[in-house]
Scaffold this active site. Structure first.
Site, PDB file in Angstrom:
ATOM      1  N   GLY A  76       0.786  -1.237   0.000  1.00  0.00           N
ATOM      2  CA  GLY A  76       0.000   0.000   0.000  1.00  0.00           C
ATOM      3  C   GLY A  76       0.816   1.283   0.000  1.00  0.00           C
ATOM      4  O   GLY A  76       0.367   2.300   0.542  1.00  0.00           O
ATOM      5  N   ASN A 132       1.323   3.056  -2.624  1.00  0.00           N
ATOM      6  CA  ASN A 132       0.521   3.987  -3.444  1.00  0.00           C
ATOM      7  C   ASN A 132      -0.659   4.514  -2.639  1.00  0.00           C
ATOM      8  O   ASN A 132      -0.978   5.698  -2.712  1.00  0.00           O
ATOM      9  CB  ASN A 132       0.033   3.292  -4.721  1.00  0.00           C
ATOM     10  CG  ASN A 132       1.116   3.255  -5.777  1.00  0.00           C
ATOM     11  OD1 ASN A 132       1.384   4.262  -6.431  1.00  0.00           O
ATOM     12  ND2 ASN A 132       1.766   2.113  -5.924  1.00  0.00           N
ATOM     13  N   ARG A 151     -15.613 -16.751  -8.250  1.00  0.00           N
ATOM     14  CA  ARG A 151     -15.241 -15.362  -8.538  1.00  0.00           C
ATOM     15  C   ARG A 151     -16.492 -14.487  -8.572  1.00  0.00           C
ATOM     16  O   ARG A 151     -16.483 -13.358  -8.117  1.00  0.00           O
ATOM     17  CB  ARG A 151     -14.508 -15.299  -9.885  1.00  0.00           C
ATOM     18  CG  ARG A 151     -14.120 -13.897 -10.240  1.00  0.00           C
ATOM     19  CD  ARG A 151     -13.012 -13.875 -11.226  1.00  0.00           C
ATOM     20  NE  ARG A 151     -13.500 -13.482 -12.531  1.00  0.00           N
ATOM     21  CZ  ARG A 151     -12.708 -13.139 -13.541  1.00  0.00           C
ATOM     22  NH1 ARG A 151     -11.398 -13.188 -13.412  1.00  0.00           N
ATOM     23  NH2 ARG A 151     -13.209 -12.771 -14.696  1.00  0.00           N
ATOM     24  N   ILE A 169      -8.172 -10.089 -10.791  1.00  0.00           N
ATOM     25  CA  ILE A 169      -8.689  -9.599 -12.075  1.00  0.00           C
ATOM     26  C   ILE A 169     -10.197  -9.427 -11.933  1.00  0.00           C
ATOM     27  O   ILE A 169     -10.884 -10.311 -11.411  1.00  0.00           O
ATOM     28  CB  ILE A 169      -8.354 -10.601 -13.195  1.00  0.00           C
ATOM     29  CG1 ILE A 169      -6.840 -10.691 -13.351  1.00  0.00           C
ATOM     30  CG2 ILE A 169      -8.999 -10.168 -14.508  1.00  0.00           C
ATOM     31  CD1 ILE A 169      -6.370 -11.773 -14.297  1.00  0.00           C
ATOM     32  N   LEU A 170     -10.695  -8.285 -12.355  1.00  0.00           N
ATOM     33  CA  LEU A 170     -12.132  -8.009 -12.232  1.00  0.00           C
ATOM     34  C   LEU A 170     -12.836  -8.326 -13.544  1.00  0.00           C
ATOM     35  O   LEU A 170     -12.324  -8.040 -14.623  1.00  0.00           O
ATOM     36  CB  LEU A 170     -12.344  -6.535 -11.870  1.00  0.00           C
ATOM     37  CG  LEU A 170     -11.772  -6.113 -10.513  1.00  0.00           C
ATOM     38  CD1 LEU A 170     -11.851  -4.603 -10.340  1.00  0.00           C
ATOM     39  CD2 LEU A 170     -12.497  -6.827  -9.377  1.00  0.00           C
ATOM     40  N   ASN A 177      -6.491   2.092 -12.713  1.00  0.00           N
ATOM     41  CA  ASN A 177      -5.437   1.181 -12.250  1.00  0.00           C
ATOM     42  C   ASN A 177      -4.087   1.779 -12.584  1.00  0.00           C
ATOM     43  O   ASN A 177      -3.960   2.537 -13.548  1.00  0.00           O
ATOM     44  CB  ASN A 177      -5.587  -0.170 -12.965  1.00  0.00           C
ATOM     45  CG  ASN A 177      -4.564  -1.191 -12.500  1.00  0.00           C
ATOM     46  OD1 ASN A 177      -4.293  -1.312 -11.305  1.00  0.00           O
ATOM     47  ND2 ASN A 177      -3.972  -1.926 -13.428  1.00  0.00           N
ATOM     48  N   SER A 236       2.014   3.044 -16.171  1.00  0.00           N
ATOM     49  CA  SER A 236       0.850   3.493 -16.928  1.00  0.00           C
ATOM     50  C   SER A 236      -0.348   3.574 -15.988  1.00  0.00           C
ATOM     51  O   SER A 236      -0.545   2.695 -15.144  1.00  0.00           O
ATOM     52  CB  SER A 236       0.505   2.483 -18.027  1.00  0.00           C
ATOM     53  OG  SER A 236       1.612   2.272 -18.877  1.00  0.00           O
ATOM     54  N   GLU A 294     -10.446  -6.504 -19.716  1.00  0.00           N
ATOM     55  CA  GLU A 294      -9.228  -7.153 -20.200  1.00  0.00           C
ATOM     56  C   GLU A 294      -8.061  -6.731 -19.317  1.00  0.00           C
ATOM     57  O   GLU A 294      -7.931  -5.536 -19.012  1.00  0.00           O
ATOM     58  CB  GLU A 294      -8.942  -6.696 -21.619  1.00  0.00           C
ATOM     59  CG  GLU A 294      -8.993  -7.818 -22.613  1.00  0.00           C
ATOM     60  CD  GLU A 294      -8.824  -7.255 -24.004  1.00  0.00           C
ATOM     61  OE1 GLU A 294      -7.669  -7.123 -24.433  1.00  0.00           O
ATOM     62  OE2 GLU A 294      -9.852  -6.897 -24.606  1.00  0.00           O
ATOM     63  N   ASP A 304      -4.984  -5.314 -17.599  1.00  0.00           N
ATOM     64  CA  ASP A 304      -4.062  -4.206 -17.856  1.00  0.00           C
ATOM     65  C   ASP A 304      -4.316  -3.547 -19.211  1.00  0.00           C
ATOM     66  O   ASP A 304      -3.373  -3.239 -19.958  1.00  0.00           O
ATOM     67  CB  ASP A 304      -2.600  -4.673 -17.748  1.00  0.00           C
ATOM     68  CG  ASP A 304      -2.284  -5.182 -16.356  1.00  0.00           C
ATOM     69  OD1 ASP A 304      -2.850  -4.620 -15.393  1.00  0.00           O
ATOM     70  OD2 ASP A 304      -1.504  -6.124 -16.215  1.00  0.00           O
TER      71      ASP A 304
END
Ligand code: GRF
Length: 215
Positions: free
Chosen positions: A12, A14, A65, A92-93, A107, A136, A143, A145
């Site tokens: 954490g 960030n 999930r 991954i969402l 993200n 980035s 999808e 990243d």
């Protein structure tokens, strides 16, 4: 003031940078919830010591999930977040979340996308002897990243850099560029609409944000 949810899985750093910039007033936003899928994430302690509400939604507690994402969706809807910030969130969402919150989830990824989506980006930079590397920031789509790019920060790779040097410098960039993007989104200066990203005319946002960091 925008209501921000931050999703984490680990240390954490960030998150800390975002907490600090909200507290200083640089970001006109309030972190209303820090959500972790990992009950041991150190970021939860960072949030607690800043009196920010935390929520653990541990993916291992759910049978699928779908069920995990239902719980996540419910919480995000309940806290009525304007902006959902993924900061080292290692799940991954799927469409379910990304479609519903399209334009509201961002993200940060440690590579110059579309180069090196996925994991171990620093190792790939070293093994491919790349001269440059970076981070980035993008709106999230289902999808991995991918999704419309908002900003990139770039550094040079020196021939004697080891992986720790690179990780440290990448983190330094992240802690500058992510709060910058969040600030602009909170000020409605970056908006995702049907035609793509609209960067409102302003000296900071004439378009896609590119920063070169000389360290
Ligand atoms: C960052 O490098 C970010 O780019 C990636 O995960 C890492 C999270 O680091 N998505 P931290 O937990 O914020 O220190």
């Amino acid at each position: 003031m925008k209501r921000i949810a931050v999703l984490i899985s680990g240390s954490g750093t960030n998150l800390q940078a975002i907490i600090d910039r909200c507290r200083s007033g640089y970001i006109d936003g309030k972190i209303v919830s820090v959500i972790s899928n990992n009950p041991n994430a150190f970021g939860l302690e960072r949030a607690a010591s800043s009196n920010i509400e935390t929520k653990i939604i541990n993916h291992s507690d759910y049978q699928s999930r779908d069920a995990f994402e239902d719980a996540l969706y419910e919480h995000l809807a309940e806290i009525d977040a304007d902006l959902i910030v993924l900061a080292g969130f290692m799940r991954i969402l799927s469409h379910k979340i990304t479609d519903y919150f399209m334009g509201k989830i961002i993200n940060i990824h440690p590579s110059l996308l579309p180069k090196y989506p996925g994991l171990e980006t620093h190792k790939k930079v070293i093994s491919n002897k790349d001269n440059s590397h970076g981070v980035s920031v993008h709106f999230v789509s289902s999808e991995l990243d991918s999704g419309p790019l908002i900003a990139q920060g770039e550094i040079k790779i020196h021939h004697n850099d080891n992986i720790d040097d690179i990780i440290n410098r990448i983190h330094r960039i992240e802690h500058l560029i992510y709060p910058e993007v969040i600030k602009l989104i909170c000020n409605n200066q970056i908006i995702l609409n049907d035609n793509g990203i609209e960067f409102k005319e302003n000296e900071n946002t004439k378009g896609f944000i590119y920063r070169y960091y000389d360290f």
